[in-house]
Scaffold this motif. Structure first.
Motif, mmCIF file in Angstrom:
data_model
loop_
_atom_site.group_PDB
_atom_site.id
_atom_site.type_symbol
_atom_site.label_atom_id
_atom_site.label_comp_id
_atom_site.label_asym_id
_atom_site.label_seq_id
_atom_site.Cartn_x
_atom_site.Cartn_y
_atom_site.Cartn_z
ATOM 1 N N ALA A 310 -14.626 10.175 -2.881
ATOM 2 C CA ALA A 310 -14.462 9.085 -2.941
ATOM 3 C C ALA A 310 -13.623 8.364 -3.927
ATOM 4 O O ALA A 310 -13.269 7.559 -4.184
ATOM 5 C CB ALA A 310 -15.385 8.266 -1.879
ATOM 6 N N ARG A 311 -14.500 8.558 -5.206
ATOM 7 C CA ARG A 311 -14.467 7.718 -6.416
ATOM 8 C C ARG A 311 -12.540 8.033 -7.331
ATOM 9 O O ARG A 311 -11.614 7.138 -7.258
ATOM 10 C CB ARG A 311 -15.192 7.667 -7.890
ATOM 11 N N PHE A 312 -12.046 8.904 -6.467
ATOM 12 C CA PHE A 312 -10.697 9.233 -6.967
ATOM 13 C C PHE A 312 -9.311 7.921 -5.835
ATOM 14 O O PHE A 312 -9.091 8.089 -6.112
ATOM 15 C CB PHE A 312 -10.547 10.848 -6.817
ATOM 16 N N VAL A 313 -9.945 8.721 -4.676
ATOM 17 C CA VAL A 313 -9.748 7.740 -3.371
ATOM 18 C C VAL A 313 -9.707 6.389 -4.101
ATOM 19 O O VAL A 313 -8.786 5.459 -3.468
ATOM 20 C CB VAL A 313 -10.005 8.247 -2.130
ATOM 21 N N ALA A 314 -10.756 5.853 -4.251
ATOM 22 C CA ALA A 314 -10.834 4.571 -4.885
ATOM 23 C C ALA A 314 -10.297 3.866 -6.067
ATOM 24 O O ALA A 314 -9.108 2.870 -5.735
ATOM 25 C CB ALA A 314 -12.760 4.013 -5.095
ATOM 26 N N VAL A 315 -9.952 5.094 -6.769
ATOM 27 C CA VAL A 315 -8.806 4.232 -8.027
ATOM 28 C C VAL A 315 -7.144 4.368 -7.212
ATOM 29 O O VAL A 315 -6.770 3.587 -7.630
ATOM 30 C CB VAL A 315 -8.558 6.010 -9.149
ATOM 31 N N ALA A 316 -7.227 5.161 -6.522
ATOM 32 C CA ALA A 316 -5.793 5.321 -5.356
ATOM 33 C C ALA A 316 -5.407 3.784 -4.710
ATOM 34 O O ALA A 316 -4.808 3.396 -4.702
ATOM 35 C CB ALA A 316 -5.082 6.719 -4.839
ATOM 36 N N ALA A 317 -6.595 3.583 -4.203
ATOM 37 C CA ALA A 317 -6.355 2.195 -3.717
ATOM 38 C C ALA A 317 -6.706 1.265 -3.849
ATOM 39 O O ALA A 317 -6.024 0.037 -4.133
ATOM 40 C CB ALA A 317 -8.114 2.301 -2.580
ATOM 41 N N HIS A 318 -7.252 1.440 -5.385
ATOM 42 C CA HIS A 318 -7.306 -0.102 -6.389
ATOM 43 C C HIS A 318 -5.390 0.005 -6.983
ATOM 44 O O HIS A 318 -5.452 -1.222 -7.020
ATOM 45 C CB HIS A 318 -7.975 -0.164 -7.160
ATOM 46 N N THR A 319 -5.020 0.387 -6.923
ATOM 47 C CA THR A 319 -3.798 1.112 -7.781
ATOM 48 C C THR A 319 -2.542 0.877 -6.575
ATOM 49 O O THR A 319 -1.700 -0.249 -7.239
ATOM 50 C CB THR A 319 -3.633 2.408 -8.337
ATOM 51 N N LEU A 320 -2.835 0.690 -5.653
ATOM 52 C CA LEU A 320 -2.046 0.081 -4.044
ATOM 53 C C LEU A 320 -2.311 -0.420 -3.811
ATOM 54 O O LEU A 320 -0.901 -1.042 -3.908
ATOM 55 C CB LEU A 320 -2.675 1.306 -2.871
ATOM 56 N N VAL A 321 -3.210 -1.265 -4.473
ATOM 57 C CA VAL A 321 -3.730 -2.737 -4.090
ATOM 58 C C VAL A 321 -3.366 -3.789 -5.305
ATOM 59 O O VAL A 321 -2.526 -4.533 -4.786
ATOM 60 C CB VAL A 321 -4.986 -2.728 -3.703
ATOM 61 N N ASN A 322 -3.812 -3.115 -6.174
ATOM 62 C CA ASN A 322 -2.445 -3.721 -7.369
ATOM 63 C C ASN A 322 -0.873 -3.804 -7.067
ATOM 64 O O ASN A 322 -0.351 -5.209 -7.961
ATOM 65 C CB ASN A 322 -3.038 -3.584 -8.697
ATOM 66 N N VAL A 323 -0.415 -2.537 -6.952
ATOM 67 C CA VAL A 323 0.672 -3.176 -6.664
ATOM 68 C C VAL A 323 1.706 -4.252 -5.844
ATOM 69 O O VAL A 323 2.598 -4.442 -5.751
ATOM 70 C CB VAL A 323 1.089 -1.397 -7.109
ATOM 71 N N VAL A 324 0.938 -3.875 -4.751
ATOM 72 C CA VAL A 324 1.525 -3.924 -3.089
ATOM 73 C C VAL A 324 0.902 -5.249 -2.409
ATOM 74 O O VAL A 324 1.922 -6.178 -2.065
ATOM 75 C CB VAL A 324 1.690 -3.099 -1.677
ATOM 76 N N ASP A 325 0.300 -5.931 -3.026
ATOM 77 C CA ASP A 325 -1.073 -7.347 -3.182
ATOM 78 C C ASP A 325 -1.326 -7.428 -0.804
ATOM 79 O O ASP A 325 -0.518 -7.843 -0.841
ATOM 80 C CB ASP A 325 -0.304 -7.982 -3.725
#
Length: 396
Positions: A310-325
């Motif tokens: 879940a911690r790695f998936v959260a990193v992916a989610a954080h990256t996605l949110v910052n890129v796509v907004d």
């Protein structure tokens, strides 16, 4: 209300989209929502009524004059069949024009492309018979799979378990077998369209659908349209490097999110930690489901392994949110269908706390309600969306 400049052939899609999202709406409200003139709305609605896509469903409350006639999508006007090809299973969804699931079923994974063409063709006819749907109302077949897709042909790159599909002329073979138009797409991209189509989400919402199954990816949708990128493969968030010295990935990279937090590696870690997940040859997602159930029951070793993922998936989610907004982040796919309650709090906390635009207002993070069928539903929705796309002969 600001006037909206719209090309004539876009008016049909815009109006249908708002009727779909609103469930029921009047012509006057359509004109207000679209910025189109009353004459344009009336002309488009008349054609939609003639084509059977829309029906009148009574009167709305009066606002001082004559009560307004309400419109809604006619769900039985058209149907589409969506198929998700996976390494563990093949999932089918028959959906109506309103995005509702008419029927859903699963079969063991189809590993041989030649056999799959025949099986899918047989399922097309069987699904119509079981659901009582006339053949002429089935408008197409959507097929989705992990990895890059070439819309004109088939799968260009696949995980190791699906390499037999690479370069197989899937679209042409299915069209020959079924006599239907066939759309091919990425499974994560399809989930975003399925959410938009079936959940009544409006075109003003920017959606990021974080998909976790055999792999990890994302579907992106803004303004009611999918963002695909230059080669139609945007959103491969599972192949972002989080450890430059990490393990090699099938994509050719090293240290990808998928290789550190995906279902396959998480199952391997769980077995190494002594968690009983059944036979060694059990399909990955089935073993991951067993792991998730043990973790949800509070088994310490299982919970520790899932929390690491879940911690790695959260990193992916954080990256996605910052890129796509996006306004909305949805966790979807077969892995989240069983383990979502374990991943959602971790992803929500990380995204809420570290999102770059956190001072601009909240972001909604939620689980999909479509479970392991989300990609197959999205495949059907892609076909429905294509059916309602702008056409040159539509009135302005």
């Amino acid at each position: 209300m600001a006037s909206v400049a719209t090309h004539p052939t876009q008016s049909r899609t815009m109006i249908l989209d708002i009727i779909r999202a609103s469930r029921m709406i009047s012509r006057v409200e359509l004109a207000h929502a679209t910025g189109l003139t009353q004459a344009t709305v009336s002309n488009v609605v008349r054609r939609l009524l003639e084509d059977g896509f829309v029906v009148e469903v009574g009167r709305g409350a009066s606002t001082g004059g004559k009560p307004r006639t309400l419109l809604r999508i006619e769900p039985t006007a058209r149907y589409a069949l969506g198929v998700q090809l996976g390494a563990d299973a093949t999932t089918f969804v028959l959906a109506d024009l309103g995005g509702a699931t008419v029927s859903r079923w699963r079969r063991p994974a189809l590993t041989d492309p030649e056999e799959a063409v025949d099986v899918i063709g047989t399922e097309v006819e069987g699904s119509l018979e079981r659901a009582g749907v006339p053949r002429d109302r089935l408008i197409g077949l959507g097929v989705v799979a992990p990895g890059p897709q070439l819309a004109a042909s088939g799968i260009a790159l696949a995980p190791p378990a699906m390499t037999a599909w690479v370069d197989f002329p899937l679209r042409a073979r299915l069209e020959d077998r079924t006599g239907l138009p066939v759309l091919l797409d990425n499974d994560a991209t399809a989930t975003a369209v399925g959410l938009y189509w079936a959940d009544g989400i409006t075109a003003t919402t920017t959606i990021a659908a974080l998909f976790m199954g055999q792999g990890i990816g994302a579907g992106l949708l803004s303004g009611g349209q999918v963002y695909r990128g230059a080669t139609s493969n945007a959103g491969e968030i599972g192949h972002v490097t989080v450890d430059v010295d990490g393990p090699p990935c099938w994509c050719g990279n090293r240290g990808c999110v998928e290789m550190l937090g995906g279902t396959a590696v998480t199952v391997e870690r769980a077995r190494a930690a002594g968690v009983d997940l059944g036979p060694q040859d059990r399909p990955t997602l089935a073993a991951f489901g067993a792991l998730a159930r043990r973790a949800l029951a509070g088994e310490p070793a299982a919970l520790e392994v899932v929390e690491r993922s879940a911690r790695f998936v959260a990193v992916a989610a954080h990256t996605l949110v910052n890129v796509v907004d996006p306004d909305l982040l949805v966790l979807t796919g077969p892995a989240f269908a069983v383990a979502g309650p374990l991943y959602l709090p971790v992803v929500t906390e990380v995204v809420t706390r570290t999102r770059f635009a956190r001072g601009s207002g909240p972001i909604e993070v939620r689980l999909s309600t479509h479970g392991p069928e989300s990609a197959a539903l999205g495949a059907a929705a892609l076909v429905l969306q294509a059916e309602l796309a702008p056409r040159g002969g539509d009135p302005a």
